[in-house]
Design a protein around this motif. Structure first.
Motif, mmCIF file in Angstrom:
data_model
loop_
_atom_site.group_PDB
_atom_site.id
_atom_site.type_symbol
_atom_site.label_atom_id
_atom_site.label_comp_id
_atom_site.label_asym_id
_atom_site.label_seq_id
_atom_site.Cartn_x
_atom_site.Cartn_y
_atom_site.Cartn_z
ATOM 1 N N VAL A 55 33.106 28.877 22.093
ATOM 2 C CA VAL A 55 32.580 29.988 22.891
ATOM 3 C C VAL A 55 33.181 29.947 24.292
ATOM 4 O O VAL A 55 33.426 28.873 24.834
ATOM 5 N N VAL A 56 33.439 31.128 24.833
ATOM 6 C CA VAL A 56 33.919 31.263 26.211
ATOM 7 C C VAL A 56 32.836 31.997 26.989
ATOM 8 O O VAL A 56 32.430 33.097 26.614
ATOM 9 N N PHE A 57 32.352 31.367 28.056
ATOM 10 C CA PHE A 57 31.435 32.000 28.988
ATOM 11 C C PHE A 57 32.265 32.422 30.184
ATOM 12 O O PHE A 57 32.776 31.576 30.911
ATOM 13 N N HIS A 58 32.423 33.712 30.358
ATOM 14 C CA HIS A 58 33.282 34.250 31.406
ATOM 15 C C HIS A 58 32.409 34.752 32.555
ATOM 16 O O HIS A 58 31.687 35.733 32.408
ATOM 17 N N LEU A 59 32.475 34.070 33.697
ATOM 18 C CA LEU A 59 31.675 34.442 34.864
ATOM 19 C C LEU A 59 32.460 35.434 35.716
ATOM 20 O O LEU A 59 33.588 35.146 36.126
ATOM 21 N N ILE A 60 31.857 36.606 35.949
ATOM 22 C CA ILE A 60 32.494 37.652 36.747
ATOM 23 C C ILE A 60 31.595 37.949 37.940
ATOM 24 O O ILE A 60 30.392 38.179 37.791
ATOM 25 N N ASP A 61 32.178 37.965 39.117
ATOM 26 C CA ASP A 61 31.440 38.260 40.340
ATOM 27 C C ASP A 61 31.033 39.729 40.327
ATOM 28 O O ASP A 61 31.885 40.619 40.376
#
Length: 121
Positions: A55-61
């Motif tokens: 799984v990829v958790f992609h944090l976007i501001d």
């Protein structure tokens, strides 16, 4: 400016252990163009070759929405969507300004994120 690996549950024999890999924030990290290209290459290789990646958790501001590097990551993950789950997490959504409280910024951000995800496949 490096990929940082953290192992969780290592000493918890009743739980499976796993790694969290923290990748530099491309959009706002102070780095040369050469360093950014090296990160992109390493990240693409990691996404495409790491068989144990689940799984990829992609944090976007959320103050800025997806930037160019976010779009690149979305596209790279979409090429592996059969084996890798993908979760977008919008950070700093609690920013205290009138537009957010009225829901205007939130709606715009969701539309931009949805559009970027659609373009990525």
């Amino acid at each position: 400016k490096t990929f940082n690996f953290y192992i969780l549950n290592r000493d918890q024999t009743h739980l499976p252990s796993f790694y969290i890999v923290d990748v530099p924030g491309f959009g706002y990290a102070e780095a040369s163009d050469k360093m950014r290209e090296q990160w992109k290459t390493l990240l693409n290789t990691y996404l495409n070759k790491r068989d144990t990646l689940k799984v990829v958790f992609h944090l976007i501001d959320s103050r800025h929405g997806p930037v160019g590097e976010d779009n690149m990551l979305m596209k790279a993950v979409s090429q592996n969507k059969e084996r890798v789950k993908y979760v977008v997490i919008l950070t700093k959504a609690d920013a205290d300004n009138a537009r957010v409280r009225k829901g205007k910024a939130r709606s715009s951000l969701m539309n931009r994120t949805h559009t970027a995800l659609g373009k990525a496949g």
